[in-house]
Structures are given as structure tokens and as C-alpha cells.
Design a protein around this motif. Structure first.
Motif, mmCIF file in Angstrom:
data_model
loop_
_atom_site.group_PDB
_atom_site.id
_atom_site.type_symbol
_atom_site.label_atom_id
_atom_site.label_comp_id
_atom_site.label_asym_id
_atom_site.label_seq_id
_atom_site.Cartn_x
_atom_site.Cartn_y
_atom_site.Cartn_z
ATOM 1 N N TRP A 1 47.178 36.798 49.161
ATOM 2 C CA TRP A 1 48.503 37.617 48.948
ATOM 3 C C TRP A 1 47.939 39.088 48.956
ATOM 4 N N LEU A 2 46.875 39.320 48.417
ATOM 5 C CA LEU A 2 46.632 41.030 48.208
ATOM 6 C C LEU A 2 45.991 41.442 49.788
ATOM 7 N N VAL A 3 45.018 40.432 50.341
ATOM 8 C CA VAL A 3 44.546 40.907 51.753
ATOM 9 C C VAL A 3 45.646 41.140 52.717
ATOM 10 N N GLU A 4 46.435 40.252 52.607
ATOM 11 C CA GLU A 4 47.890 40.160 53.654
ATOM 12 C C GLU A 4 48.954 41.394 53.437
ATOM 13 N N ARG A 5 48.878 41.871 52.137
ATOM 14 C CA ARG A 5 49.887 42.926 51.741
ATOM 15 C C ARG A 5 49.437 44.334 51.293
ATOM 16 N N HIS A 6 48.183 44.296 50.776
ATOM 17 C CA HIS A 6 47.621 45.553 50.321
ATOM 18 C C HIS A 6 45.976 45.362 50.598
ATOM 19 N N PRO A 7 45.469 45.373 51.610
ATOM 20 C CA PRO A 7 44.061 45.456 51.486
ATOM 21 C C PRO A 7 43.279 46.654 51.179
ATOM 22 N N GLU A 8 44.048 47.854 50.982
ATOM 23 C CA GLU A 8 43.741 49.012 50.282
ATOM 24 C C GLU A 8 43.756 49.358 49.033
ATOM 25 N N SER A 9 44.201 48.130 48.376
ATOM 26 C CA SER A 9 44.382 48.390 46.736
ATOM 27 C C SER A 9 43.231 48.374 46.036
ATOM 28 N N PRO A 10 43.097 49.248 45.051
ATOM 29 C CA PRO A 10 41.789 49.453 44.188
ATOM 30 C C PRO A 10 41.492 48.157 43.650
ATOM 31 N N VAL A 11 42.374 47.243 43.434
ATOM 32 C CA VAL A 11 42.290 46.122 42.823
ATOM 33 C C VAL A 11 41.189 44.996 43.301
ATOM 34 N N LEU A 12 40.863 45.483 44.762
ATOM 35 C CA LEU A 12 40.103 44.728 45.666
ATOM 36 C C LEU A 12 38.776 45.387 45.507
ATOM 37 N N ASP A 13 38.579 46.259 44.641
ATOM 38 C CA ASP A 13 37.175 46.799 44.081
ATOM 39 C C ASP A 13 36.763 46.060 43.164
ATOM 40 N N GLY A 14 37.506 45.304 42.401
ATOM 41 C CA GLY A 14 37.070 44.340 41.195
ATOM 42 C C GLY A 14 35.986 43.303 41.581
ATOM 43 N N PRO A 15 35.311 42.813 40.499
ATOM 44 C CA PRO A 15 34.401 41.856 41.024
ATOM 45 C C PRO A 15 35.156 40.390 41.316
ATOM 46 N N VAL B 1 54.224 37.981 37.408
ATOM 47 C CA VAL B 1 53.680 38.256 38.981
ATOM 48 C C VAL B 1 54.749 37.682 39.665
ATOM 49 N N GLU B 2 55.351 36.445 39.174
ATOM 50 C CA GLU B 2 56.197 35.722 40.066
ATOM 51 C C GLU B 2 57.656 36.751 40.174
ATOM 52 N N ARG B 3 57.989 37.379 38.986
ATOM 53 C CA ARG B 3 59.124 38.115 38.668
ATOM 54 C C ARG B 3 58.896 39.600 39.399
ATOM 55 N N ASN B 4 57.584 40.131 39.547
ATOM 56 C CA ASN B 4 57.347 41.163 40.169
ATOM 57 C C ASN B 4 55.985 41.093 40.943
ATOM 58 N N PRO B 5 56.211 40.682 42.221
ATOM 59 C CA PRO B 5 54.803 40.523 42.869
ATOM 60 C C PRO B 5 54.061 41.858 43.331
ATOM 61 N N GLU B 6 54.639 42.726 43.137
ATOM 62 C CA GLU B 6 54.114 44.129 43.305
ATOM 63 C C GLU B 6 53.210 44.644 42.267
ATOM 64 N N ASP B 7 53.012 44.070 41.221
ATOM 65 C CA ASP B 7 52.466 44.313 40.114
ATOM 66 C C ASP B 7 50.883 44.105 40.371
ATOM 67 N N LEU B 8 50.296 45.172 41.016
ATOM 68 C CA LEU B 8 49.007 44.750 41.455
ATOM 69 C C LEU B 8 47.714 44.778 40.357
ATOM 70 N N ALA B 9 48.297 45.418 39.416
ATOM 71 C CA ALA B 9 47.303 45.540 38.239
ATOM 72 C C ALA B 9 47.126 44.139 37.482
ATOM 73 N N LEU B 10 48.434 43.514 37.411
ATOM 74 C CA LEU B 10 48.424 42.046 36.679
ATOM 75 C C LEU B 10 47.911 41.041 37.585
ATOM 76 N N ARG B 11 48.263 41.323 39.057
ATOM 77 C CA ARG B 11 47.648 40.471 39.898
ATOM 78 C C ARG B 11 46.207 40.404 39.929
ATOM 79 N N GLY B 12 45.523 41.601 39.861
ATOM 80 C CA GLY B 12 44.079 42.013 39.891
ATOM 81 C C GLY B 12 43.508 41.229 38.574
ATOM 82 N N LYS B 13 44.267 41.004 37.561
ATOM 83 C CA LYS B 13 43.691 40.542 36.283
ATOM 84 C C LYS B 13 43.697 38.963 36.281
ATOM 85 N N LEU B 14 44.573 38.581 37.103
ATOM 86 C CA LEU B 14 44.695 37.144 37.417
ATOM 87 C C LEU B 14 43.572 36.699 38.332
#
Length: 194
Positions: free
Chosen positions: A42-56, A10-23
Motif C-alpha cells: 500500500w505504501l509503495v503504491e501510494r506514498h513511495p516518498e514517505s519517511p515511514v519507509l525510512d524505518g527498519p 488505519v481502515e478508517r483513515n488509510p492516510e494515517d502514515l505514521a500509524l501504518r508505519g507502526k504496523l
């Protein structure tokens, strides 16, 4: 070790939202408030629409029992408020904000869902969130319950009313209200046997 590898990726590729969601889910489940907050912020600031935010792992209620950093909660709330102001017609952003608010402010959660429903009355995820938040609001009583009742007053959605009515009739103390909602749902859509 695997978490360290995921963090490095994630540090190498901050936009890997799926991996960020797993973390995010890992840190939520392991009650690591600092790392959970870092990724969620980080997600709310940059991608509040991301499906990652549907996860528990993205919901405040998933960590509420272990979350003690009220400053983090305030920061996240401010970020969600900003995100909804900047994206007033983005159903996903409004729904994600509602999921967050459900952890500490049911009236705000219902208001965000009301706004999302105004943008897209047929969105199934909004309806599902509304039922969960609605039942929680009903159990909480007070202002959240009043907000829910205001929302339902103008509803023309038989399925929505019926679903909440079915939830409420299960508890003896709420049965009368549940039956009223079921009757309203039946009046709105007599062809639906549920």
C-alpha cells in the motif's frame, strides 16, 4: 488487542502514515509476512516518498530471513521499479527503493543510490545508505562490487571514499583497497584529517 485497534484506525483513515508505519514495524518484527506485505505494498503504491519507509520495518533485509513468499518479493520489486520510473528525480523514492533492493539485489541498490546522488550529491541519507550498501556489496563480491567500484571511480566526495575506506581497512583481506580509498579521499580533501 492494540494491533487490532491500530488496524481499525488505519481502515478508517488509510492516510494515517505514521500509524501504518507502526504496523509495518510490528509485522516486520513479528514475522507476519502477509500483513507486512499488505502495508508495504500500500505504501509503495501510494506514498513511495514517505519517511515511514525510512524505518527498519520497510526494508526487505529486515524480514529476509523469514520472508518466503517470492511472489510478494517480485510484486514489491515491480512496484519499486515503477515508483522510480515515475519519480526519477525524487531522492526519497530512489533511496527507499535502494533500501528495498539491498535485501536481494545489491547492484540495483547501488544503481538507485547512484541516481539519487546524481539528483542531490549532498543528501546525507543517500550517503549513509550508500556506505551500508557499499560495504554489503564489497562483502558480496561479483557484480555488486563492480557496480560499487564504478560508482566510486567518478566520485569527488572525499567523505564518501574515506568512510568506505575506513570500513574496509578493518578486514585484513580488504585492507589494501581500503588504504587506496583513504589515499584517494586524502587527495580530494587534504584538509580533512579523517
Amino acid at each position: 488487542e492494540q494491533v487490532a485497534e491500530m488496524e481499525a484506525a488505519v481502515e478508517r483513515n488509510p492516510e494515517d502514515l505514521a500509524l501504518r508505519g507502526k504496523l509495518l514495524e510490528y509485522y516486520s518484527a513479528s514475522a507476519n509476512e502477509k500483513e507486512w506485505g499488505k502495508h508495504l505494498t500500500w505504501l509503495v503504491e501510494r506514498h513511495p516518498e514517505s519517511p515511514v519507509l525510512d524505518g527498519p520495518g520497510a526494508a526487505l533485509w529486515s524480514v529476509k530471513g523469514v520472508l518466503v513468499d517470492e511472489a510478494l518479493v517480485r510484486t514489491l520489486r515491480e512496484l519499486w521499479e515503477r515508483a522510480t520510473v515515475m519519480n526519477p528525480s525524487n531522492v526519497a523514492v530512489l533511496r527507499h527503493a535502494a533500501r528495498f533492493y539491498r535485501g536481494n539485489d545489491l547492484a540495483a541498490a547501488i544503481e538507485a543510490l547512484r541516481r539519487a546522488r546524481g539528483v542531490d550529491p549532498q543528501d546525507r541519507q543517500v550517503k549513509q545508505e550508500l556506505m551500508v550498501a557499499g560495504f554489503s556489496a564489497w562483502m558480496a563480491g561479483g557484480a555488486p562490487r563492480e557496480e560499487l567500484l564504478r560508482l566510486l571511480e567518478g566520485s569527488k566526495d572525499a567523505a564518501e571514499m574515506g568512510e568506505l575506506g575506513r570500513m574496509l581497512v578493518m578486514r585484513a583481506e580488504w585492507r589494501v583497497t581500503g588504504v587506496k580509498l583513504l589515499e584517494q579521499a586524502k587527495a580530494l580533501d587534504p584538509s580533512d584529517p579523517r
